[in-house]
Motif scaffolding. Structure first.
Motif, short mmCIF file in Angstrom:
data_model
loop_
_atom_site.label_atom_id
_atom_site.label_comp_id
_atom_site.label_asym_id
_atom_site.label_seq_id
_atom_site.Cartn_x
_atom_site.Cartn_y
_atom_site.Cartn_z
N ASP A 63 0.85 -1.19 0.00
CA ASP A 63 0.00 0.00 0.00
C ASP A 63 0.89 1.25 0.00
OD1 ASP A 63 0.90 0.37 2.65
OD2 ASP A 63 -0.92 -0.49 3.51
N ALA A 64 0.27 2.41 -0.13
CA ALA A 64 1.00 3.67 -0.24
C ALA A 64 1.86 3.95 0.99
CB ALA A 64 0.03 4.82 -0.48
N SER A 65 1.37 3.62 2.16
CA SER A 65 2.12 3.84 3.39
C SER A 65 3.39 2.99 3.42
CB SER A 65 1.24 3.53 4.61
OG SER A 65 1.98 3.61 5.79
N THR A 66 3.26 1.72 3.04
CA THR A 66 4.43 0.83 3.01
C THR A 66 5.42 1.29 1.95
OG1 THR A 66 3.06 -1.00 3.79
CG2 THR A 66 5.16 -1.58 2.74
N LEU A 67 4.92 1.71 0.78
CA LEU A 67 5.81 2.21 -0.26
C LEU A 67 6.59 3.43 0.23
CD1 LEU A 67 6.85 1.92 -3.15
CD2 LEU A 67 4.94 3.37 -3.88
N ALA A 68 5.94 4.31 0.96
CA ALA A 68 6.64 5.47 1.52
C ALA A 68 7.73 5.04 2.51
CB ALA A 68 5.64 6.41 2.21
N SER A 69 7.45 4.01 3.30
CA SER A 69 8.46 3.50 4.24
C SER A 69 9.64 2.88 3.49
CB SER A 69 7.85 2.44 5.16
OG SER A 69 6.89 3.03 6.01
N ILE A 70 9.36 2.15 2.41
CA ILE A 70 10.44 1.57 1.61
C ILE A 70 11.25 2.67 0.94
CG2 ILE A 70 11.00 0.05 -0.34
CD1 ILE A 70 8.38 -1.49 0.37
N ASP A 71 10.57 3.72 0.45
CA ASP A 71 11.29 4.88 -0.11
C ASP A 71 12.28 5.44 0.90
OD1 ASP A 71 10.02 4.79 -2.59
OD2 ASP A 71 8.67 6.47 -2.16
N ASP A 72 11.84 5.58 2.14
CA ASP A 72 12.75 6.08 3.20
C ASP A 72 13.93 5.14 3.39
OD1 ASP A 72 11.19 8.33 3.68
OD2 ASP A 72 10.17 7.45 5.41
N LEU A 73 13.66 3.85 3.45
CA LEU A 73 14.71 2.85 3.63
C LEU A 73 15.73 2.90 2.49
CD1 LEU A 73 15.80 0.28 5.14
CD2 LEU A 73 14.38 -1.03 3.55
N GLU A 74 15.25 3.03 1.26
CA GLU A 74 16.11 3.02 0.07
C GLU A 74 16.70 4.39 -0.27
OE1 GLU A 74 17.12 0.34 -1.08
OE2 GLU A 74 15.62 -1.15 -0.58
N GLY A 75 16.32 5.41 0.49
CA GLY A 75 16.86 6.75 0.25
C GLY A 75 16.35 7.40 -1.03
N HIS A 76 15.16 7.01 -1.46
CA HIS A 76 14.56 7.59 -2.67
C HIS A 76 14.12 9.02 -2.39
CE1 HIS A 76 12.13 8.04 -6.26
NE2 HIS A 76 11.11 8.34 -5.49
N PRO A 77 14.47 9.99 -3.18
CA PRO A 77 15.14 9.92 -4.47
C PRO A 77 16.62 10.34 -4.42
CG PRO A 77 14.03 12.00 -4.35
CD PRO A 77 13.79 11.29 -3.02
N THR A 78 17.19 10.50 -3.23
CA THR A 78 18.57 11.01 -3.17
C THR A 78 19.64 9.92 -3.26
OG1 THR A 78 18.48 11.00 -0.76
CG2 THR A 78 17.92 13.06 -1.85
N TRP A 79 19.31 8.67 -2.94
CA TRP A 79 20.29 7.59 -3.03
C TRP A 79 19.90 6.67 -4.18
CZ3 TRP A 79 25.04 6.91 -2.01
CH2 TRP A 79 25.60 5.63 -1.93
N TYR A 80 18.89 5.82 -3.97
CA TYR A 80 18.30 5.06 -5.07
C TYR A 80 17.19 5.89 -5.69
CZ TYR A 80 20.41 0.61 -3.65
OH TYR A 80 21.27 -0.41 -3.35
N CYS A 81 16.93 5.64 -6.97
CA CYS A 81 15.80 6.27 -7.65
C CYS A 81 14.79 5.19 -8.00
CB CYS A 81 16.26 6.99 -8.91
SG CYS A 81 17.33 8.38 -8.57
N ARG A 82 13.56 5.39 -7.58
CA ARG A 82 12.50 4.41 -7.85
C ARG A 82 11.93 4.69 -9.24
NH1 ARG A 82 7.02 4.92 -6.41
NH2 ARG A 82 7.50 6.47 -4.82
N GLU A 83 11.89 3.66 -10.09
CA GLU A 83 11.37 3.78 -11.45
C GLU A 83 10.47 2.59 -11.76
OE1 GLU A 83 14.41 4.17 -14.42
OE2 GLU A 83 15.44 5.78 -13.32
N VAL A 84 9.56 2.78 -12.69
CA VAL A 84 8.70 1.69 -13.16
C VAL A 84 9.42 0.96 -14.29
CG1 VAL A 84 6.53 1.12 -14.32
CG2 VAL A 84 6.56 2.85 -12.52
#
Length: 90
Positions: A30-51
């Motif tokens: 869900d959106a909340s979990t995706l936001a948590s994973i973004d934080d873990l992965e440092g998106h967008p300053t470390w890893y960049c999330r792409e489709v």
């Protein structure tokens, strides 16, 4: 995609260029979990999330998010030709 071996700190990275077929797991979140994973992965300053398109075992293609490392961040890391980091770390 290019599956790059362990960095000095012991985790794999994927870069956008190359032609390695990446093997992994696909999760629906869900959106909340995706936001948590973004934080873990440092998106967008470390890893960049792409489709990216993902082929499932039954050959169905779905679009899924993947976290990509900017190209060249780890130029000396070995390429994992199999695209399977877990098998490469055995």
């Amino acid at each position: 995609m290019r599956c790059v071996g362990c960095t000095a700190t012991g985790y794999p990275v994927v870069e956008a260029h190359g032609n390695t077929e990446i093997q992994g797991e696909l999760f629906e979140v869900d959106a909340s979990t995706l936001a948590s994973i973004d934080d873990l992965e440092g998106h967008p300053t470390w890893y960049c999330r792409e489709v990216q398109p993902v082929w499932l075992p039954d050959q169905t293609v779905v679009d899924a998010w993947i976290y990509l490392m900017p190209t060249g961040q780890y130029p000396d890391a070995p390429i994992i030709e199999s695209g399977n980091w877990l098998a490469a770390s055995d």
